[in-house]
Write a protein that holds these residues in place. Structure first.
Motif, PDB file in Angstrom:
ATOM      1  N   CYS A 126     -20.491   1.319 -13.959  1.00  0.00           N
ATOM      2  CA  CYS A 126     -20.124   0.283 -14.934  1.00  0.00           C
ATOM      3  C   CYS A 126     -18.680  -0.174 -14.805  1.00  0.00           C
ATOM      4  N   GLU A 127     -17.817   0.635 -14.230  1.00  0.00           N
ATOM      5  CA  GLU A 127     -16.396   0.309 -14.111  1.00  0.00           C
ATOM      6  C   GLU A 127     -15.739   0.007 -15.456  1.00  0.00           C
ATOM      7  N   HIS A 128     -16.344   0.507 -16.543  1.00  0.00           N
ATOM      8  CA  HIS A 128     -15.590   0.467 -17.800  1.00  0.00           C
ATOM      9  C   HIS A 128     -15.738   1.751 -18.604  1.00  0.00           C
ATOM     10  N   THR A 141     -18.675   9.128  -0.507  1.00  0.00           N
ATOM     11  CA  THR A 141     -19.501   8.180  -1.271  1.00  0.00           C
ATOM     12  C   THR A 141     -20.403   8.865  -2.297  1.00  0.00           C
ATOM     13  N   GLY A 142     -20.265  10.172  -2.452  1.00  0.00           N
ATOM     14  CA  GLY A 142     -21.105  10.865  -3.441  1.00  0.00           C
ATOM     15  C   GLY A 142     -20.789  10.478  -4.873  1.00  0.00           C
ATOM     16  N   GLU A 201      -3.304   0.233  -2.545  1.00  0.00           N
ATOM     17  CA  GLU A 201      -2.475  -0.630  -3.386  1.00  0.00           C
ATOM     18  C   GLU A 201      -2.435  -0.018  -4.782  1.00  0.00           C
ATOM     19  N   ASP A 244     -12.874   3.434  -5.739  1.00  0.00           N
ATOM     20  CA  ASP A 244     -12.834   2.724  -4.453  1.00  0.00           C
ATOM     21  C   ASP A 244     -12.089   3.550  -3.407  1.00  0.00           C
ATOM     22  N   ARG A 294     -14.395   6.443  -2.299  1.00  0.00           N
ATOM     23  CA  ARG A 294     -15.596   5.996  -1.606  1.00  0.00           C
ATOM     24  C   ARG A 294     -15.274   5.267  -0.299  1.00  0.00           C
ATOM     25  N   HIS A 295     -14.335   4.334  -0.379  1.00  0.00           N
ATOM     26  CA  HIS A 295     -14.182   3.423   0.757  1.00  0.00           C
ATOM     27  C   HIS A 295     -12.949   3.722   1.611  1.00  0.00           C
ATOM     28  N   ARG A 355      -3.176  -1.209  -7.514  1.00  0.00           N
ATOM     29  CA  ARG A 355      -4.288  -1.589  -8.388  1.00  0.00           C
ATOM     30  C   ARG A 355      -5.615  -0.989  -7.952  1.00  0.00           C
ATOM     31  N   MET A 356      -5.649  -0.293  -6.842  1.00  0.00           N
ATOM     32  CA  MET A 356      -6.933   0.219  -6.373  1.00  0.00           C
ATOM     33  C   MET A 356      -7.458   1.326  -7.288  1.00  0.00           C
ATOM     34  N   LEU A 357      -8.743   1.212  -7.658  1.00  0.00           N
ATOM     35  CA  LEU A 357      -9.364   2.241  -8.492  1.00  0.00           C
ATOM     36  C   LEU A 357      -9.589   3.505  -7.668  1.00  0.00           C
ATOM     37  N   ARG A 383       0.845  -1.191   0.000  1.00  0.00           N
ATOM     38  CA  ARG A 383       0.000   0.000   0.000  1.00  0.00           C
ATOM     39  C   ARG A 383       0.879   1.238   0.000  1.00  0.00           C
ATOM     40  N   HIS A 395     -20.346   7.860  -7.669  1.00  0.00           N
ATOM     41  CA  HIS A 395     -20.935   6.522  -7.791  1.00  0.00           C
ATOM     42  C   HIS A 395     -20.263   5.676  -8.863  1.00  0.00           C
TER      43      HIS A 395
END
Lengths: 169, 804
Positions: A48-50, A42-43, A26, A33, A36-37, A28-30, A9, A45
C-alpha cells in the motif's frame, strides 16, 4: 546524522540478515525500494505504501517497522532482518514458517512476509499469547486470502512449539 | 538415468497435503512480477490521472515533462488513438472504450497521460510538469439519476443506458394475477472490490521488425481478453505474446482488470522503443483498477398463502461506471440461469438495464453478479416470511428445489447439476444449532439487546459458459453474430527423458494452490506421489495450450481444470500401458500403476519402474507400439451442457452449482451501532472435495471478503463525483480482530458433469454472506429496508428511529 543533498545518491550501509551490505540511494528513496531493487532482496513486499497493509514489515534493530514508511537513508547503520533471514538454512523452515505451511496459513503469500516478521518478533517478546492477543496483534496486517483463521492457528501452534524449544534449551 | 519415484501410493485427492508452493513463498523466494529481472534498458511508467469525475480535456501540454532529464516519452490519448483501436465492447452501442482518456475524462482516476522515464521516481516528477486544461462537466454518481439525466457520458449513445433488455420465462403475468400476496424489495447494492494486496504490474516490449508485442503481466484471464487486446494493438494474436509470472499476489477476479493497462504499457514500449515496466500503486488501484458493479434492484414476488413463491419480477439497473469495459455487462448475466436461486420458481420476468455513471469501470470480482442478485432475492425471501407471519426457515424450505429433482432445469435455463438441498438445510439446522441460536436471541432480547438472526440459501455457480454474456443480445443479434458457448479447459501431461512427469495448467493460479492439487490428481492416475509430479502454472500464449476460457475465474479450477488434468493423465496412462504391455507380455488392460511401478495386475514380480517405462519413448521410440509414444498429452475439455443461449433466451450460464445454506446471529450495540457477529454457520455442497484444507481456505477467505463487503467496504463517491476511498484508511478491509471463524459444514453430492465430481467453492460466501448478515440486522432492528455496508454510521440512525 550526515548532511544529505536531495539530488544526490548517498551510500547506505546496513547489516541485512547478518551480512554487511551497501548500496546507493537518493534521500527520497523508500527503504522498500532500496531493499528490493538496489539490494535485490525481493522477499519484502509492497502492498500500500502508506503503512496500513503491513506487507512490508521488517525488523529494524529488533523492532518491527514498516519499510514503506522508512527512507533508505534513515536505515544507514541499522541491523535489518527480513523474511529471507528467518529460515535456519536453505531447504529448512523456521518453527513459525513450518506452522504456516502445516496450517495453510497463506495462499498467495504476498502479505505473508510482513506477517511472519511481525509474529517472529511478537512471539519472541510474548511467548504465551492468547488467541485474542494474537488477533489484536495481527490487526496491523491485511490478508485478503485466508480470512485469518489459519494464521491465528499457526501463530498459536508456533508459540507452543517455541515454548517447548525454550524449555528444552 | 531415471528418477526414482516414491513407493507410497494412496488416494491423494481428498487429502490436505502440504502445498508445494509454500516453501518458496514463506522464505521470501516467491517470483511475483515486481521480483523478476528486466532487460537492462527497461524504462518505468507513471500515469497521470484525472482529478475530475467528468470533464472535457481542452489541452494537454507535455513540453516541460519531456524536457526533464531522464524522461523518454509522454503518451496521451491522441497517441493511443493513433497507434491502436478501441477495446471491444460487449454490447451493440455506439460507445468507444480506450485505455486512456480521449478528449474527455469520465471518472476520477482515469488515465490522462503516461510518462516513461529512467525510473519511477523521475517518471512521477514529470507527471507534475504536465499541464492539463480541463473544463469540468456535471458528474453522475447515482445510476438511477443517470437513467434519465440530460447529461450524457457518451454523446453518440444519446442516453446513458447502454443496454435495455427484457426477459420472460414461464408465465409470470398469470402467476402474479393469481397470487394471494405480492411482496417486494428495493435494493441499492454498493460498489466494492476484493483488493488483492499485490497490485497490477506490466512489463511490455515491442519489436518493430516483426510488429509484435511481448508482455509479462499479472493478468489472470479470462483469455477472451487476449483477443480484445490483440485487436486493440492491431496485431494478430500470434504477434501478441502474453506471459504471466510464476506467482501472483491474489486476484479474486480483480486482475482481469489489468488488461487495459497491458495495451497502454505495450503502446508506451512501442513509442519509447524500449521495454517499459509499470507497477500500479495502491491509490491507483483503489481509485481506478476495477470495481464490482453497483446495482439498483426492484424485485417483486408472487406468493401463495403458505409462502410458496410462484413468480419473480426483477428490474435491475447495473452501474458499470464510465465505460462498458469487456467482459461487461457480464456481471449482470453471469447469474442468468440462476435468477431463481435455490428455489423451484417457474415464472420469471426481468428487465435489465446497463447504465453508465462517472465512476471507475466495473469488472470481475469474487462472486461476480451473485452478491448483487442474491442480496435482492434473499432479502425478498425474508420479507415474505415477515409479511406473511411465517418462519423464514419454513419459507426457504417450502421453496427449495426438491430432493431427487436433479439435474434440474431452472425457469431461465440453468441446469443445476446435483444436490440435495433440503437434506443439506436439515443437516445445517441440526449440526449448526439453529434452535440453540434462537434461544440465544430470545434471551438477548429479554436482556434488552438488539439481536437478530439471518438465513440464506443460494446456489453457487461455477465454470462459466463463455456464451452467457451473449444473453445481452437479442436472439436475432445472436444469430447474426454466431453462437458462443462452452468453457474449454486445457491441461498437458508430459514425461521427460529422465522419466519424470511435468504438468502444465492454463489456470493462472493467483495463490490458491493449483500446482499442489494438479499434482495430487496426476499422482492418483499414474500411481506416483504428488512430489514426483511437477506442475507449471505460469502461462505463455506463444507456447502453451490455452483457449479463451483459460484463466482463474468462475471457480473453474477444481471442476474444469483438474478434470482436464485427470483426462490428460489418463491418456498418458493409456499409452504407457500399451508400452508396458509390450514389455511385460500381458494385455494392456491388465497393467496397473501402483507405488511408482507399472506392472501386471496380481503379479508384483512382473513390473518395471514408472520412470524407466516413461523415459523409453525418448530413448527408444522405435520400440514403441504404433501410436503409443508417450511424450506429451494435451487435453482440451469442454462440457457439452454449456450450450449457447436459446431462442427464448434460456441460458445455462454455468456448468456446476454448489449449494450453500447459511445462518448467523448478530448483536448490534445500541449506543455505537457497532455490529458483532455472534455466530456464523455456513453449509456447503461443492461436490467432491479434492483438498479439504484448501476448500476451508477458500471458504474462510471468501467469508472474510463477504464480511468486508457487508460491514466495512465501499468505493464511496461524493455527490459531485469525487472519489473518497483512496487509501486503506478510507477503504476499510477487515483485519483479524473483525473476522470471526465461521462454522463450516459439508455435504458432498458429486457433479455428474465434471470428470472428478468437483464443483467450484471459492465464491459462494461472497454471494450468501452479505445478505445473510443483512437479514440478521433487519431481524434485529425490525426494519424492512437495509443496504450495505452496515457501518455504524448507517445503523445508528436506524436504531434511533426504532420505537423504544
Amino acid at each position: 546524522m550526515p548532511r544529505l543533498s536531495a539530488g544526490r545518491r548517498h551510500t547506505v550501509r546496513v547489516t541485512l540478515n547478518g551480512r554487511a551490505v551497501e548500496g546507493e540511494a537518493e534521500p527520497r528513496m523508500l527503504l522498500t525500494d532500496f531493499l528490493r531493487h538496489v539490494l535485490g532482496s525481493t522477499g519484502t513486499h509492497v502492498g500500500c505504501e502508506h503503512g496500513v497493509c503491513g506487507a512490508c514489515t521488517i525488523d529494524i534493530d529488533g523492532a518491527p517497522a514498516r519499510a514503506c514508511l522508512t527512507l533508505a537513508v534513515q536505515a544507514d547503520g541499522a541491523t535489518i532482518r527480513t523474511v529471507e533471514g528467518l529460515a535456519p538454512e536453505p531447504g529448512r523452515l523456521s518453527v513459525l514458517q513450518d506452522a504456516f505451511r502445516r496450517h495453510h496459513a497463506l495462499q498467495c503469500g504476498f502479505c505473508t512476509a510482513g506477517i511472519l516478521m511481525s509474529l517472529d518478533i511478537y512471539l519472541r517478546d510474548t511467548p504465551s499469547p492468547t488467541e485474542q492477543d494474537v488477533r489484536e496483534f495481527l490487526g496491523g496486517h491485511l490478508c485478503r486470502c485466508t480470512g485469518y483463521v489459519p494464521i491465528v492457528a499457526a501463530a498459536l501452534d508456533a508459540a507452543q512449539k517455541l515454548r517447548g524449544v525454550a524449555r528444552d534449551a | 538415468m531415471t528418477v526414482k519415484p516414491a513407493v507410497q501410493t494412496a488416494n491423494w485427492c481428498g487429502q490436505s497435503i502440504e502445498r508445494f508452493e509454500d516453501a518458496a513463498l514463506l522464505t521470501g523466494r516467491g517470483r511475483y512480477i515486481d521480483d523478476l529481472g528486466v532487460r537492462p534498458d527497461t524504462l518505468h511508467a507513471a500515469i497521470l490521472r484525472s482529478p475530475h469525475p467528468h470533464a472535457t480535456i481542452r489541452r494537454i501540454d507535455t513540453t516541460d515533462a519531456l524536457k526533464l532529464p531522464g524522461v523518454a516519452a509522454v503518451l496521451t490519448g491522441a497517441d493511443v488513438v493513433k497507434l491502436s483501436a478501441p477495446l471491444t465492447v460487449g454490447v451493440r452501442a455506439p460507445v468507444q472504450c480506450w485505455p486512456i482518456a480521449v478528449d474527455r475524462v469520465r471518472y476520477a482516476g482515469e488515465p490522462v497521460a503516461v510518462v516513461v522515464a529512467v525510473d519511477r521516481y523521475v517518471a512521477e516528477d514529470a507527471l507534475e510538469l504536465i499541464d492539463v486544461d480541463y473544463e469540468p462537466l456535471q458528474a453522475l454518481v447515482d445510476p438511477m439519476q443517470s437513467l434519465s439525466s440530460n447529461v450524457l457520458l457518451h454523446d453518440a449513445l444519446k442516453s446513458n443506458v447502454a443496454s435495455d433488455r427484457t426477459f420472460r420465462y414461464g408465465d409470470p403475468e398469470a402467476a402474479f394475477a393469481k397470487a394471494a400476496h405480492r411482496v417486494s424489495v428495493e435494493i441499492k447494492y454498493p460498489r466494492n472490490s476484493c483488493t488483492p494486496i499485490e497490485t497490477y504490474g506490466v512489463v511490455a516490449e515491442y519489436e518493430p521488425g516483426e510488429d509484435s508485442y511481448d508482455v509479462l503481466a499479472n493478468f489472470m484471464g479470462p483469455f477472451t481478453m487476449h483477443a480484445v487486446m490483440a485487436r486493440s494493438l492491431k496485431v494478430p494474436g500470434n504477434r501478441f505474446r502474453l506471459r504471466t509470472p510464476p506467482d501472483s499476489g491474489g486476484s479474486f477476479g480483480v486482475k482481469q482488470g489489468v488488461f487495459p493497462y497491458i495495451v497502454l504499457i505495450a503502446l508506451c514500449a512501442r513509442v519509447a522503443a524500449r521495454p517499459v515496466k509499470w507497477i500500479e500503486d495502491r491509490l491507483e488501484h483503489l481509485a481506478a483498477s476495477v470495481s464490482a458493479t453497483g446495482r439498483a434492484t426492484r424485485l417483486e414476488a408472487a406468493v401463495e398463502a403458505d409462502g410458496r413463491v410462484t413468480a419473480l419480477r426483477y428490474d435491475q439497473v447495473e452501474d458499470v461506471g464510465a465505460h462498458i469495459r469487456a467482459p461487461e455487462p457480464a456481471t449482470l448475466y453471469r447469474m442468468q440461469g440462476n435468477l431463481t436461486g435455490a428455489y423451484a420458481i417457474r415464472n420469471v420476468a426481468v428487465r435489465n438495464r446497463v447504465v453508465l455513471t462517472n465512476k471507475t469501470p466495473s469488472g470481475l470480482n469474487r462472486g461476480f453478479g451473485g452478491p448483487q442478485l442474491y442480496y435482492a432475492l434473499e432479502r425478498l425471501m425474508q420479507r415474505v416470511a415477515v409479511e406473511l407471519y411465517l418462519d423464514p426457515l419454513d419459507v426457504i424450505r417450502c421453496n427449495l428445489v426438491p430432493s431427487g429433482a436433479f439435474p434440474y432445469r431452472t425457469a431461465s435455463g440453468g441446469l443445476l447439476d446435483s444436490g440435495d438441498y433440503p437434506a443439506a438445510v436439515a443437516k445445517a439446522v441440526d449440526e449448526g444449532g439453529l434452535a440453540e441460536l434462537c434461544k440465544r436471541r430470545d434471551s438477548a432480547r429479554a436482556a434488552g439487546k438488539l439481536y437478530g438472526i439471518g438465513l440464506t440459501a443460494v446456489v453457487e455457480p461455477s465454470v462459466s459458459n463463455m456464451g452467457y454474456v451473449t444473453a445481452v443480445l437479442t436472439p436475432q443479434e445472436r444469430r447474426k453474430a454466431g453462437p458462443k458457448n462452452g468453457a474449454q479447459a486445457t491441461a498437458t501431461v508430459a514425461v521427460d527423458p529422465s522419466g519424470s512427469v511435468t504438468v502444465h495448467i492454463a489456470s493462472v493460479p493467483q495463490g490458491q494452490g493449483h500446482r499442489t492439487v494438479a499434482a495430487q490428481v496426476t499422482a492418483d492416475v499414474l500411481g506416483l506421489a504428488p512430489k514426483d509430479v511437477r506442475v507449471v502454472g505460469e502461462m505463455d500464449t506463444s507456447r502453451d495450450a490455452w483457449s479463451i476460457a483459460s484463466g482463474n475465474y468462475s471457480s473453474r479450477f477444481a471442476a474444469a481444470v483438474c478434470g482436464a488434468v485427470h483426462l490428460a493423465a489418463m491418456q498418458m496412462k493409456g499409452k504407457l500401458a500399451r508400452n508396458a504391455a509390450a514389455q511385460l507380455n500381458v494385455p494392456a488392460d491388465e497393467i496397473e500403476f501402483v507405488g511408482g511401478k507399472v506392472g501386471a495386475r496380481g503379479n508384483p514380480d512382473n513390473a518395471i519402474p514408472f520412470g524407466r517405462l516413461a523415459a523409453a519413448s525418448h530413448w527408444a521410440p522405435g520400440t514403441m507400439p504404433d501410436g503409443a509414444q508417450a511424450l506429451r498429452e494435451t487435453v482440451f475439455w469442454s462440457p457439452p451442457q454449456l450450450e449457447a443461449p436459446g431462442e427464448l433466451d434460456e441460458t445455462n450460464s454455468s456448468l456446476c452449482h454448489g449449494f450453500i445454506f447459511d445462518f448467523c446471529g448478530v448483536e448490534i450495540d445500541r449506543i455505537t451501532g457497532a455490529l458483532r457477529i455472534d455466530k456464523y454457520v455456513t453449509m456447503h455442497d461443492c461436490g467432491t472435495v479434492l483438498h479439504p484444507g484448501m476448500v476451508a481456505g477458500q471458504i474462510n477467505g471468501g467469508f472474510a471478503h463477504a464480511l468486508g463487503a457487508a460491514v466495512y467496504e465501499e468505493f464511496a463517491y461524493s455527490d459531485d463525483g469525487a472519489f473518497l476511498s483512496g487509501t486503506f484508511a478510507d477503504y476499510l478491509v477487515p483485519t483479524a480482530t473483525e473476522v470471526p471463524e465461521p462454522l463450516i459444514l459439508h455435504v458432498e453430492t458429486p457433479s455428474p458433469f465434471t470428470p472428478l465430481g468437483a464443483k467450484g467453492v471459492g465464491e459462494g460466501n461472497c454471494m450468501s454472506t452479505p445478505v445473510c448478515i443483512a437479514n440478521a440486522v433487519a431481524d434485529a432492528l425490525g426494519i424492512a429496508s437495509i443496504n450495505l455496508p452496515l457501518t455504524p454510521k448507517r445503523l445508528a440512525p436506524l436504531i434511533a428511529e426504532r420505537k423504544p
